[in-house]
Enzyme design. Structure first.
Site, short mmCIF file in Angstrom:
data_model
loop_
_atom_site.label_atom_id
_atom_site.label_comp_id
_atom_site.label_asym_id
_atom_site.label_seq_id
_atom_site.Cartn_x
_atom_site.Cartn_y
_atom_site.Cartn_z
N GLU A 75 53.64 64.04 -5.28
CA GLU A 75 54.24 65.34 -5.00
C GLU A 75 53.60 66.48 -5.81
O GLU A 75 54.31 67.28 -6.44
CB GLU A 75 55.75 65.30 -5.24
CG GLU A 75 56.48 64.39 -4.27
CD GLU A 75 58.00 64.44 -4.44
OE1 GLU A 75 58.48 65.12 -5.38
OE2 GLU A 75 58.71 63.80 -3.64
N GLU B 10 58.87 57.87 0.30
CA GLU B 10 60.18 58.03 -0.34
C GLU B 10 61.17 58.53 0.69
O GLU B 10 60.84 59.36 1.55
CB GLU B 10 60.15 59.05 -1.50
CG GLU B 10 59.44 58.61 -2.75
CD GLU B 10 59.54 59.65 -3.87
OE1 GLU B 10 60.52 60.44 -3.86
OE2 GLU B 10 58.65 59.68 -4.73
N ASP C 211 61.25 64.07 -12.25
CA ASP C 211 62.67 63.75 -12.31
C ASP C 211 62.90 62.35 -12.87
O ASP C 211 63.48 61.49 -12.22
CB ASP C 211 63.28 63.87 -10.91
CG ASP C 211 64.79 63.72 -10.93
OD1 ASP C 211 65.41 64.10 -11.94
OD2 ASP C 211 65.35 63.20 -9.94
N TYR D 47 63.56 64.01 2.32
CA TYR D 47 64.96 63.74 2.03
C TYR D 47 65.85 64.56 2.97
O TYR D 47 66.68 65.35 2.53
CB TYR D 47 65.27 64.04 0.57
CG TYR D 47 64.63 63.06 -0.40
CD1 TYR D 47 65.29 61.91 -0.79
CD2 TYR D 47 63.35 63.28 -0.89
CE1 TYR D 47 64.72 61.00 -1.66
CE2 TYR D 47 62.75 62.38 -1.76
CZ TYR D 47 63.44 61.25 -2.14
OH TYR D 47 62.85 60.34 -3.01
#
Length: 653
Positions: A457, A546, A213, A510
């Site tokens: 990831e 993160e 991303d 997240y």
């Protein structure tokens, strides 16, 4: 990323991909990659500025090779434009096809070599070095190919002495063919998808698919330098350090190339220029009494202390006595990991920092000193003591400042977007091992680098991931036994095949954003369960590598709603309440995603990029920046033994 390929097909585009699909070679021992420095025996000539540039718009993107553009000045092959170096080429022009271009582009620079470099030519070595170029590079000098390199983000170079000596005059024409195509076996991986439905797409239309991303900027991103050494020279230096309360030992190994008859002398000097230890020979140990240790920012009143190791070589070459001198900054520090702590110089270290990107308006990923200094000033204002080089190695110039300022670094390779099963095969594995060799060769002597990260990831829930990461991590540890190794996961703790092999668990999550969006109330339960499950399973310290939320600057909502600055603040505070409980146990760090907004591919969830920065892309603070600043300075004050004048965050108002 979409691109309308003018002509070609899967077979027609094959020349475009051919070089990228060749199996990489893993050398037994790479040559050194010491940063070029001006010394009494070495000179540099920087080649930044405007280069000639041409994108190959032919059907197969292969006209440059078929017509041998490298054999003549690029301007004689067709239309060229001026292109700044270092910079990404994507955002420089008003041409939308260049913004999303995939394939071969060509750069050229004509430079005059200093006559003194050629006058003593048998005893002078001339080297051409690229800080990085994305992603596959072929370089010619005066029409002669001198080097090929696969991968971005890392330096490569070529000895061009024989080429420039054999050319008339002192003009040096440097031609670079650069390909930004990503395949399942590159780092990062990607794939080319051809759209064959002619009712929906133009002829020969294809897209570059990626599983990461951030925008896939391309170009010559870091400085290009010509430099000299004697024909017998110091090729590499490796330094490791140990210390006790009053004594430090600096172990060194020096490699010399060009002569087997040589002597080496070494002097270690402190910041006042005083010699504190001396040695000789290619391998040995220097004893330093009452050393000044390298400490992280906000952990000591004098962070980032660097000694200077001067290495002098004298060698006999064809009856001539040659001398080479190289000076290497050295920080004395130790790193150790327990089941609950990360220790630097024997003291617990808590990562309170950020994730970043090399990303900015117009220049893309191109090196920019003004931007670099702004970022470091913001880091110190924020009270951040660390960052991860998400998701690729950063420029050496940035790493130099981390060493000097005491900013701790988790050094990550470009292993991002490893999602497809074919990216876990032997071909990908061999390239990954080679990339880790290049990264460690570049950054092994940096005191700021305390841990290697081999991926971000990946699809580590896939069965092949176990062998893959066991192999990559073991290889990394064999190359550098002095540092812990990790990779960053977003996979469930019970499914991750790579986690058993890391030294520190780094986990991204997240909650209330990608999971249960808008529901801040789920964070305490889910985040607590995340930490407890990981620790119960592996008994290893954990970094929240993160976490974060997008916020559009100036968008406000109370009660907090997603994408507002208030929601970003509220999410951070929910995470922080759990961090404060678990950092008393086994959580050793928190790295916000992200330091600043950054560009991504276009998409329905991305409005001019990713907005999870606590600063805008132009480095202006959002409300979350002040929340994080207050927190980081509080943590620093609680854990520091510094005098109040140093720990007060008013120092950086």
């Amino acid at each position: 990323m979409a691109a309308a390929a003018p002509g070609g097909s899967v077979s027609g585009l094959f020349p475009l991909l051919l070089l990228l699909l060749l199996p990489p070679l893993l050398p037994a021992a790479l040559p050194g990659m010491l940063p070029p420095r001006d010394t009494p025996s070495r000179e540099r000539k920087e080649l930044g500025g405007l280069w000639s540039f041409r994108a190959d718009l032919s059907p197969g993107r292969d006209a440059g090779f078929a017509q041998r553009w490298y054999r003549q000045p690029l301007r004689q092959t067709g239309p060229v434009i001026d292109m700044p170096v270092p910079a990404s080429f994507n955002d420089i022009t008003q041409d939308p096809s260049l913004e999303n271009y995939i394939g071969w582009v060509w750069y050229e620079k004509e430079v005059l070599l200093p006559p003194r470099w050629l006058q003593d030519s048998p005893n002078t070595r001339v080297v051409l070095r690229f800080g990085s170029a994305h992603y596959y590079s072929i370089v010619w000098v005066n029409g002669v190919q001198v080097v090929e390199h696969e991968g971005g983000h890392l330096p490569f170079e070529a000895d061009i002495s024989s080429v420039v000596r054999g050319s008339p005059g002192s003009l040096c024409r440097i031609t670079v063919a650069l390909n930004n195509t990503l395949t399942p076996h590159t780092l990062p991986p990607g794939s080319i998808q051809y759209m064959t439905d002619k009712t929906r797409y133009p002829k020969n239309y294809f897209v570059q698919n990626i599983k990461f991303d951030f925008f896939n900027y391309a170009g010559i991103h870091r400085p290009v330098v010509l430099y000299t050494t004697p024909s017998a020279y110091i090729d590499d230096i490796t330094v490791t350090t140990t210390s006790s309360e009053h004594v430090a030992m600096v172990q060194y190994k020096v490699t010399v190339v060009g002569s087997t008859v040589y002597s080496l002398s070494l002097s270690l000097c402190d910041q006042e220029g005083k010699v504190v230890a001396t040695g000789d020979g290619p391998e040995g140990e220097l004893k330093v009494l009452n050393p000044n240790l390298w400490w992280p920012y906000l952990m000591h009143e004098n962070p980032g202390y660097l000694y200077s190791l001067e290495v002098k070589m004298q060698a006999q070459v064809d009856g001539a006595l040659l001398e080479d001198v190289y000076t290497l900054p050295v920080g004395i520090r130790t790193v150790h990991v327990t089941s609950t702590q990360f220790l630097i110089n024997g003291r617990p270290f808590y990562f309170h920092g950020v994730n970043k990107h090399e990303d900015a308006d117009i220049r893309g990923k191109g090196l920019d000193w003004a931007l670099i200094m702004k970022d470091f000033n913001l880091l110190r204002w924020l009270g951040a003591n660390s960052f991860r080089t998400s998701h690729y190695p950063y420029a050496e110039e940035i790493m130099d400042l981390c060493d000097a300022y005491g900013i701790v670094v988790i050094d990550e390779c470009p292993g991002v977007g490893i999602k497809l099963p074919e990216s876990f095969g032997n071909k990908s594995l061999q390239h990954h091992l080679a990339v880790m060799e290049e990264l460690i060769r570049r950054d092994k002597n940096r005191p700021s680098v305390v841990m290697w990260s081999v991926a971000n990831e990946p699809a580590s829930e896939l069965p092949p991931a176990g062998f893959y990461f066991k192999t990559v991590i073991a290889h990394t540890k064999a190359l550098d036994p002095s540092r812990p190794v990790t990779f960053v996961t977003d996979v469930n703790y019970a499914l991750d095949h790579g986690a058993p092999y890391v030294d520190v668990i780094c986990v991204n999550s997240y909650f209330s954003w990608y999971h249960d969006p808008g529901h801040l109330e789920v964070i305490p339960l889910q985040l607590t369960a995340q930490f407890e499950n990981w620790y119960k399973t592996y008994q290893k310290p954990i970094i929240q590598s993160e976490y974060g939320a997008d916020s559009v600057p100036g968008l406000h909502s109370d009660p907090p709603l997603m994408f507002s600055e208030e929601y970003q603040k509220a999410m951070l505070k929910e995470y922080h309440s759990v961090f404060d409980k678990k950092r008393k146990e086994y959580v050793i760090g928190e790295l916000i995603w992200n330091f600043a907004d950054f560009m991504t591919n276009q998409g329905t969830t991305r409005v001019l990029g990713n907005k999870k920065g606590i600063f805008t892309r132009q480095r202006q603070p959002k409300a979350a920046a002040f929340v994080l600043r207050e927190r980081y300075w509080k943590i620093a004050n609680e854990s520091s033994c510094l005098p109040p004048s140093v720990t007060s965050h008013s120092l950086f108002l």
